[in-house]
Design an enzyme around this catalytic site. Structure first.
Site, short mmCIF file in Angstrom:
data_model
loop_
_atom_site.label_atom_id
_atom_site.label_comp_id
_atom_site.label_asym_id
_atom_site.label_seq_id
_atom_site.Cartn_x
_atom_site.Cartn_y
_atom_site.Cartn_z
N LYS A 283 -7.66 -39.79 -1.23
CA LYS A 283 -8.70 -39.39 -2.17
C LYS A 283 -8.31 -38.08 -2.84
O LYS A 283 -7.67 -37.24 -2.22
CB LYS A 283 -10.01 -39.13 -1.41
CG LYS A 283 -10.77 -40.37 -1.00
CD LYS A 283 -12.09 -39.97 -0.34
CE LYS A 283 -12.82 -41.17 0.20
NZ LYS A 283 -13.27 -42.12 -0.83
N ARG A 357 -15.04 -51.57 4.88
CA ARG A 357 -15.24 -53.02 4.98
C ARG A 357 -14.23 -53.65 5.96
O ARG A 357 -14.54 -54.65 6.59
CB ARG A 357 -15.16 -53.65 3.59
CG ARG A 357 -13.84 -53.53 2.91
CD ARG A 357 -13.92 -53.77 1.41
NE ARG A 357 -14.50 -52.63 0.70
CZ ARG A 357 -14.62 -52.56 -0.62
NH1 ARG A 357 -14.25 -53.58 -1.38
NH2 ARG A 357 -15.14 -51.50 -1.19
N1 BES Z 1 -16.61 -43.83 2.14
C1 BES Z 1 -16.33 -44.25 0.82
C2 BES Z 1 -17.58 -44.45 -0.02
C3 BES Z 1 -18.38 -43.21 -0.30
C4 BES Z 1 -18.17 -42.49 -1.46
C5 BES Z 1 -19.38 -42.81 0.55
C6 BES Z 1 -18.91 -41.35 -1.72
C7 BES Z 1 -20.14 -41.68 0.30
C8 BES Z 1 -19.91 -40.95 -0.84
C9 BES Z 1 -15.56 -45.56 0.86
O1 BES Z 1 -14.75 -45.75 1.96
C10 BES Z 1 -14.67 -45.59 -0.33
O2 BES Z 1 -13.77 -44.78 -0.40
N2 BES Z 1 -14.91 -46.52 -1.24
C11 BES Z 1 -14.10 -46.66 -2.41
C12 BES Z 1 -13.76 -48.12 -2.54
C13 BES Z 1 -12.75 -48.41 -3.62
C14 BES Z 1 -11.38 -47.90 -3.19
C15 BES Z 1 -12.72 -49.89 -3.83
C16 BES Z 1 -14.93 -46.18 -3.59
O3 BES Z 1 -16.11 -46.48 -3.66
O4 BES Z 1 -14.36 -45.48 -4.43
MN MN Z 2 -12.81 -44.89 1.67
#
Ligand code: BES
Ligand code: MN
Ligand code: ZN
Length: 504
Positions: A283, A357
């Site tokens: 990230k 997931r």
């Molecule tokens: N934990 C994150 C989602 C999240 C984002 C929770 C902000 C709380 C605040 C999740 O694991 C994630 O990184 N999701 C990605 C998925 C994408 C790579 C398909 C996202 O939503 O960007």
């Molecule tokens: Mn994630």
């Protein structure tokens, strides 16, 4: 917080603050029965001067400056006569408590005109207490506190309420108070777990917190498995996500068995990524900052289990989560790796940041195939997309079963934790097809919330299922409601407890 019932008429004893309630445009009722006529007239005039009309949610404090045994009068607007909903009353209670804290008052008396705003007095007491408790949450942070802050922490408010002369009525009110305290304390546990930095909340610690909820007299048992046992069970998907971390993944299974025969068997599954760096699909720094909260789903499941022994619902309740830390390293899983979940379904991990997931695949498959419950409800901080769609307050909600959907929607309304249904639109399953595995873990930006839910659905094996994407409301950047302080909110604890409690 202490709750004290008193038969003494308000105004006859010294009290730091009294909270009175007024219906819209009925401000002339304020202070009736306990303020001397001249003081009352001055109060009514002052409210008018300040434009206070009793609109729902408005709270105002007036100093009585030695004119009465009451030091401060807190006037709370109830809106149109008879129309205030219980959840609005809870928020009002939270605002009153914040106002009380602001005044440094040590006692707060709730006038019956306020408490009778909600007809059912047991429910009124519960909402009152929930609001007061949720608003007075304080995370014992690592920060040095100023002397003033320390003093404030130590002066817990004594909450006084009128004693009902009817014994049965009083007993019901006491039940409401007890339930309010129980639900709020369960929520508090979830908040603490979410607010604790990942340094101190790694998978092992989460498992220890779960174990602490089991034991003698609780009707709760807890089973924890480490890597070797998880491998034996075939949980290769969750293990892959955890393999880049120094901290061993932990599988946790809590079981609550009710004293009598269980009417239903419910499995609660929580996402428990103790830190989400994104893994090798790292990230950007600004998106990583708050990722200690990525175990909020499991935190809420633990909150629920804290309250189950006392709430004693008629359902057998299972709590399942797989705690992992998602880190990049030489041993981390790579984009493009293919792993099998415990039900044999193969997953192409195209993006290691869509890790939740993948861990849930094993947790859900375990719940469906090993526990064989009547329903599965999962809570997960699954997508950033749900925050774009529904914002900071509202959970994204999916359900495969009509009855489960209705029951959860009702419970959510009762708890004041809003959620909004999104469709499990089947044609989009195309988007998560993989060329080399049964499914891939991302489906592109369009309908990102829906494709994440469709991915999960593959692992519930037809068991009635609901999915709650709590990425928005599980964590509040700033206080948006008096009962949701900044930080972990414990979203879902009270909704799930209300849901379990209505199972007959
Ligand atoms: N934990 C994150 C989602 C999240 C984002 C929770 C902000 C709380 C605040 C999740 O694991 C994630 O990184 N999701 C990605 C998925 C994408 C790579 C398909 C996202 O939503 O960007
Ligand atoms: Mn994630
Ligand atoms: Zn995540």
């Amino acid at each position: 917080m202490r709750y004290i019932f008193t038969p003494e008429p308000v105004g006859s004893f010294a009290c730091d603050a009294v909270a009175d309630g007024v219906w819209l445009k009925e401000t002339d009722q304020v202070g009736k029965s306990y303020l001397p006529d001249d003081v009352r007239a001055a109060v009514v005039a002052e409210l008018k001067r300040r434009g206070f009309e009793g609109r729902e949610g408005d709270v105002i404090a007036l100093s009585l400056l030695g004119q009465s045994k009451i030091k401060q009068l807190i006037v709370a607007g109830l809106g149109e006569r008879g129309k205030i909903r219980p959840d609005q009353f809870r928020t009002l209670a939270a605002r009153i408590l914040k106002t009380t804290n602001g005044l440094r008052a040590k006692q707060l008396y709730a006038h019956e005109r306020l408490l009778k705003a909600v007809k059912d007095q047991e429910q009124a007491a519960q909402m009152w207490v929930e609001g007061v408790e949720l608003a007075s949450y304080h995370f014992h942070s690592f920060r040095k506190h100023t002397a003033a802050e320390e003093a404030k922490k130590r002066t817990a408010v004594e909450v006084l309420m009128p004693m009902n002369p009817d014994k049965n009525a009083q007993k019901k009110i006491q039940n409401g108070v007890d339930r309010g305290v129980l639900l709020a304390q369960a929520t508090e546990l979830a908040r603490d777990l979410v607010n604790t930095p990942s340094l101190n909340m790694h998978p092992h610690e989460m498992a220890e917190r779960a174990k602490a909820l089991a034991g003698r007299g609780t009707n709760v048992t807890c089973r924890v498995l480490g890597r070797a046992d998880m491998e034996r069970l075939g949980m290769h998907a969750a293990l892959a996500i955890g393999q880049g971390s120094q901290h061993e993944p932990k599988f946790v299974h809590l079981t609550y068995r009710p004293p009598g025969k269980a009417k239903k068997k419910i499995a609660l599954v929580g996402k428990a990524v103790t830190f989400d760096s994104g893994g090798l699909s790292l990230k950007p720094a600004e998106h990583m900052t708050d990722m200690k909260i990525d175990m909020a789903g499991a935190a809420s499941v633990l909150g629920v289990f804290k309250a189950l022994p006392k709430l004693a619902p008629k359902a057998e309740v299972h709590g399942v989560f797989i705690a992992v830390e998602n880190m990049p390293s030489g041993s981390a899983c790579r984009p493009g790796d293919v792993v099998a979940a415990m039900d044999g379904t193969t997953i192409e991990i195209e993006n290691t940041d869509a890790e939740g997931r993948v861990t849930l695949a094993d947790a859900l498959a375990f719940a469906a195939l090993k526990i064989k419950p009547d329903a599965i409800v999962d809570l997960a901080t699954l997508t950033g997309a749900v925050i774009i769609a529904l914002g900071s307050d509202v959970t994204g909600f999916f359900a495969t079963d009509k009855d489960l959907k209705r029951a959860l929607q009702q419970a959510s309304q009762e708890s004041g934790e809003p959620m909004w249904e999104l469709p499990l639109y089947k044609p989009y399953a195309e988007l998560i097809k993989s060329k080399i595995a049964d499914v891939r873990n991302v489906g592109g930006r369009p309908a990102g919330i829906i494709t994440s839910a469709l991915f999960l659905e593959k692992f519930v094996h037809g068991v009635p299922w609901a999915h709650l994407d709590i990425a928005g409301p599980s964590y509040a950047e700033k206080e948006t409601r008096a009962e949701w302080p900044a930080g972990g909110t414990g979203w879902g604890v009270r909704t799930l407890l209300n849901y379990l409690n209505q199972i007959q």
